[in-house]
Design a protein around this motif. Structure first.
Motif, PDB file in Angstrom:
ATOM      1  N   GLN A 175       0.849  -1.185   0.000  1.00 54.26           N
ATOM      2  CA  GLN A 175       0.000   0.000   0.000  1.00 54.26           C
ATOM      3  C   GLN A 175       0.882   1.231   0.000  1.00 54.26           C
ATOM      4  OE1 GLN A 175      -2.970   0.181   3.111  1.00 54.26           O
ATOM      5  NE2 GLN A 175      -4.199   1.607   1.904  1.00 54.26           N
ATOM      6  N   GLU A 209      -4.884   2.458  -2.675  1.00 56.58           N
ATOM      7  CA  GLU A 209      -5.459   1.277  -2.060  1.00 56.58           C
ATOM      8  C   GLU A 209      -4.417   0.162  -1.954  1.00 56.58           C
ATOM      9  OE1 GLU A 209     -10.119   1.803  -3.467  1.00 56.58           O
ATOM     10  OE2 GLU A 209      -8.978   0.058  -4.087  1.00 56.58           O
ATOM     11  N   GLU A 249      -2.848  -3.244  -2.671  1.00 55.29           N
ATOM     12  CA  GLU A 249      -2.898  -4.068  -3.861  1.00 55.29           C
ATOM     13  C   GLU A 249      -2.118  -5.365  -3.645  1.00 55.29           C
ATOM     14  OE1 GLU A 249      -1.039  -2.217  -7.214  1.00 55.29           O
ATOM     15  OE2 GLU A 249       0.856  -1.877  -6.175  1.00 55.29           O
ATOM     16  N   GLU A 304       1.244 -10.037  -9.807  1.00 57.57           N
ATOM     17  CA  GLU A 304       0.707  -8.912 -10.546  1.00 57.57           C
ATOM     18  C   GLU A 304       1.571  -8.779 -11.795  1.00 57.57           C
ATOM     19  OE1 GLU A 304      -0.261  -5.243 -12.155  1.00 57.57           O
ATOM     20  OE2 GLU A 304       1.743  -5.641 -11.323  1.00 57.57           O
TER      21      GLU A 304
END
Length: 126
Positions: free
Chosen positions: A39, A44, A46, A61
């Motif tokens: 963060q 936000e 993630e 990711e």
């Protein structure tokens, strides 16, 4: 329930590397799917990466897969995140988290992680 403690954060120059560790106590570590989240200020939380309980399955990711590696050592109750070629945009508080969601191999949603560490600050200077 499991307790999680992160370590290994710090200040590093762009292009440098860090390895975060997450020590787990209080319950059988291999019962949990594990994840790393981050963060950044004003953003936000993630998901960065996740790893299955014991079969080695991982998820990243997309933009981080070439630079970050998640791993775990169930015998030592420890989760790791190896980060290389760090960039200023990687600056964030990094959290490890544990999920005991049944019948799942990997879990990506923060709401499905029930146990969280306190976070480790990673700061990358340009």
């Amino acid at each position: 329930q499991v307790q999680l403690v992160e370590s290994g954060g710090g200040l590093v120059q762009a292009g440098g590397s860090l390895r975060l560790s997450c020590a787990a106590t209080g319950h059988t570590f291999s019962d949990y799917i594990m994840g790393w989240f981050r963060q950044a200020p004003g953003k936000e939380r993630e998901v960065v990466a996740a790893i299955s309980r014991s079969d080695g399955s991982t998820w990243y990711e997309d933009s981080l897969a070439v630079r970050f590696t998640i791993s775990r050592n169930n015998a030592e109750n420890t989760l790791y995140l190896q980060m290389i070629d760090l960039k200023p945009e990687d600056t964030a508080v990094y959290y490890c988290a544990a999920s005991d969601k049944p019948r799942a191999v990997l879990v990506l949603a923060p709401d499905d992680y029930y146990y969280w560490g306190q976070g480790a600050q990673v700061t990358v200077s340009s």
